[in-house]
Design an enzyme around this catalytic site. Structure first.
Site, PDB file in Angstrom:
ATOM      1  N   ASP A  22       0.817  -1.202   0.000  1.00  0.00           N
ATOM      2  CA  ASP A  22       0.000   0.000   0.000  1.00  0.00           C
ATOM      3  C   ASP A  22       0.862   1.268   0.000  1.00  0.00           C
ATOM      4  O   ASP A  22       1.811   1.391   0.787  1.00  0.00           O
ATOM      5  CB  ASP A  22      -0.907  -0.003   1.240  1.00  0.00           C
ATOM      6  CG  ASP A  22      -1.828   1.185   1.303  1.00  0.00           C
ATOM      7  OD1 ASP A  22      -2.734   1.279   0.463  1.00  0.00           O
ATOM      8  OD2 ASP A  22      -1.634   2.040   2.195  1.00  0.00           O
ATOM      9  N   GLU A  50       1.593  -0.075  -4.874  1.00  0.00           N
ATOM     10  CA  GLU A  50       0.710   1.053  -5.148  1.00  0.00           C
ATOM     11  C   GLU A  50       1.576   2.303  -5.033  1.00  0.00           C
ATOM     12  O   GLU A  50       2.041   2.646  -3.947  1.00  0.00           O
ATOM     13  CB  GLU A  50      -0.452   1.139  -4.163  1.00  0.00           C
ATOM     14  CG  GLU A  50      -1.364   2.314  -4.480  1.00  0.00           C
ATOM     15  CD  GLU A  50      -2.231   2.746  -3.321  1.00  0.00           C
ATOM     16  OE1 GLU A  50      -3.202   3.488  -3.565  1.00  0.00           O
ATOM     17  OE2 GLU A  50      -1.954   2.374  -2.167  1.00  0.00           O
TER      18      GLU A  50
END
Length: 572
Positions: free
Chosen positions: A254, A291
């Protein structure tokens, strides 16, 4: 033996018991490097609950490396033997029979809303749907222990634990094993850039955070300040543990742009090399998907060539180009994707769409109006393997971070949704479907939490309202994140599969994935292999990717897919 790292503590005690029995407290012995050890025998307990007391201060705190928090994030930890599960995947070679994640079809799902039960075991009952769809890899949103019963998972505070409400660690092992038994790989979403605000005790144990750098969540995770060696090891061992002990095939990392690291060897580079070593040891492909909003292909360049070594990275620009072309929305970060800006001064949304489908990024060193600065790095489309960019029409972020969590199907026709699906599923990227997208799920996917601290709950409510005002959305009735109804509204409605237009769109997705597999295969591809054409005053848009042509009629909301050796696919 039980150990804990608490370098600044002058004493550490362990409280332990069998569930429901009286606590016993014992001192731990300080070892080198700020580690403390208890060498008592816990094997006599069928279940062993424990917590740590630092410098005599109550309450006792859960283990930073806890595998299981059956009493919630504030309660004691429970030992979990990772060897308890009898794995059936002994012949598993990895996704697509050892080819790995690249180029396969990823399906992003949230265990808590994939079914009404919201558990791993209930999700297993729906895996055959993914097999029939043609999915290769299931990407599971974070499973780390969070406050309360449910949430998105990005407020995890016990990063080694599996949230008990989902079924706990043994249920996650069963889920991975069941996926492998059906030929599905598993990618786990992990969050190393911050911890949630409630139940976060890491800072009590040691310098896990630093004021040297600040992130949107506050002080950064300590990757380069004093004490960072053990913090980095904490993260890397966590990643290896999911891959090794839970047989996960890939990790989605993330918001890696928030992993601020000024050390000589960036954490991602160190992690990439460690994962590669483990992959060779296990003799199966292990992948890392980042990401990142940096629009810099250094992220997916090998460490040997000076990059950070990620297998792939998310490509939000492709999503934004598709979204604006299909919906006409241009507020907030969508502004440049409507065209007519300093990025593409002479272009409209279809020109932008053509740009991202042939180059991967819109902001590749060009001006970003939303950021008010130049953004990204130039892309060599002749060298970049297109599969290294994960592309999508919807994600948990792009749906859930809308004011009401409305999916794209709520604002466009099924025909337009079919156009978007064809363009990204048959493009050069590694495509990712957000759960329910394949059958035009009518359920929204809203932001929901279950904080027991009312002050924290109200802060989340206020923060959501302020966020949407800052992004330029008109005032709307933002669903209460703390309401159970908000979570329940986000659960997929599986009974929709048999009705229209859901059944037709599901059949379309299945056809597209079959064509992708049969015509494009699984080898390398390039954005340079893609060409786009706009005609009829913008009424038609065509993408040609190698032998496949996608022809979209934007006035009729219809699309045709043509390729050698297959009958044309037409929607509607």
């Amino acid at each position: 033996m039980i150990e804990v790292w608490a370098p600044d503590a002058t004493s550490v005690d362990i409280d332990f018991s069998a569930p429901g029995e009286a606590l016993t407290r014992a001192p731990m012995v300080r070892r080198d490097g700020g580690w403390w050890r208890w060498e008592g025998d816990h094997t006599a307990y069928a279940a062993f609950d424990y917590a740590f007391v630092l410098d005599g201060e109550e309450p006792a705190l859960p283990d930073p490396r806890s595998s299981w928090q059956p009493y919630g994030v504030d309660g004691p930890s429970r030992l979990f033997d990772v060897a308890v599960h009898d794995w059936a995947d002994t012949t598993w070679r990895g996704p697509r029979n050892g080819a790995g994640t690249l180029g396969g079809v990823i399906y992003e799902l949230h265990i808590g809303t994939f079914t009404s039960e919201g558990t791993f075991d209930a999700a297993i009952e729906r895996l055959d749907h993914l097999v029939d769809l043609g999915v290769d890899v299931v990407e599971v949103l974070p499973v780390a222990a969070i406050p309360g019963r449910w949430g998105w998972g990005y407020d995890g505070v016990d990063l080694y634990a599996v949230h008990d409400a989902l079924g706990g660690p043994v249920a996650f092992q069963r889920f991975v094993d069941a996926c492998h038994g059906r030929g599905l790989g598993v990618c786990l979403d992990v969050v190393y850039n911050h911890l949630g605000p409630s139940g976060n005790y890491l800072g009590r144990f040691g310098p896990y955070f630093t004021q040297t750098h600040l992130t949107p969540w506050g002080p950064a995770v300590n990757l380069d300040a004093p004490g960072s060696q053990e913090v980095r090891a904490f993260i890397i061992e966590n990643a290896l543990r999911w891959l090794r002990d839970f047989h996960v095939d890939a990790l989605r990392l993330d918001a890696v742009h928030a992993l601020v690291d000024d050390s000589e060897r960036h954490l991602l580079r160190e992690l990439s090399d460690a994962v590669a070593d483990l992959g060779r040891e296990l003799n199966r492909p292990l992948d890392l998907i980042a990401e990142s909003d940096l629009n810099d292909t250094t992220m997916v360049t090998s460490t040997a060539d000076g990059g950070l070594g990620m297998t792939a990275q998310w490509a939000d620009d492709v999503h934004h180009g598709l979204h604006v072309a299909l919906t006409g929305e241009t507020q907030g970060y969508y502004e440049d994707f409507g065209g007519g800006t300093r990025t593409l001064p002479d272009g409209g949304p279809l020109d932008v769409l053509a740009h991202v489908l042939t180059r991967g990024f819109l902001h590749d060193g060009s001006w970003s109006t939303f950021r008010d600065r130049a953004w990204g790095k130039p892309v060599d489309v002749d060298e970049l393997d297109g599969r290294r960019l994960v592309t999508y029409l919807q994600t948990h972020d792009q749906v859930g971070n809308r004011a009401t969590g409305d999916r794209i199907g709520a604002s466009i026709t099924p025909g337009r949704a079919a156009i978007g699906a064809a363009l990204y599923l048959l493009g050069p990227g590694t495509p990712m479907i957000f759960m329910g997208e394949e059958f035009a799920a009518s359920s929204p996917w809203q932001f929901f939490t279950d904080f027991t601290d009312e002050g924290m709950a109200e802060a989340v409510r206020a923060g959501r309202r302020a966020e949407f005002g800052g992004h330029g959305w008109a005032a709307v009735d933002v669903p209460d994140p703390q309401s159970r109804a908000t979570r329940d509204a986000s659960v997929l409605r599986w009974d929709e599969l048999a009705s229209q237009p859901h059944a037709s769109l599901l059949a379309w997705y299945r056809q597209l994935i079959r064509v992708r597999r049969e015509v494009l295969g699984t080898g390398e591809t390039r954005f340079a292999d893609v060409s786009c054409a706009i005609a009829d005053g913008g009424a038609t848009f065509a993408m040609r990717h190698r032998a496949i042509t996608v022809s979209a009629d934007l006035e009729r909301d219809a699309v045709t897919v043509s390729a050698p050796g297959i009958p044309d696919l037409v929607f509607p």
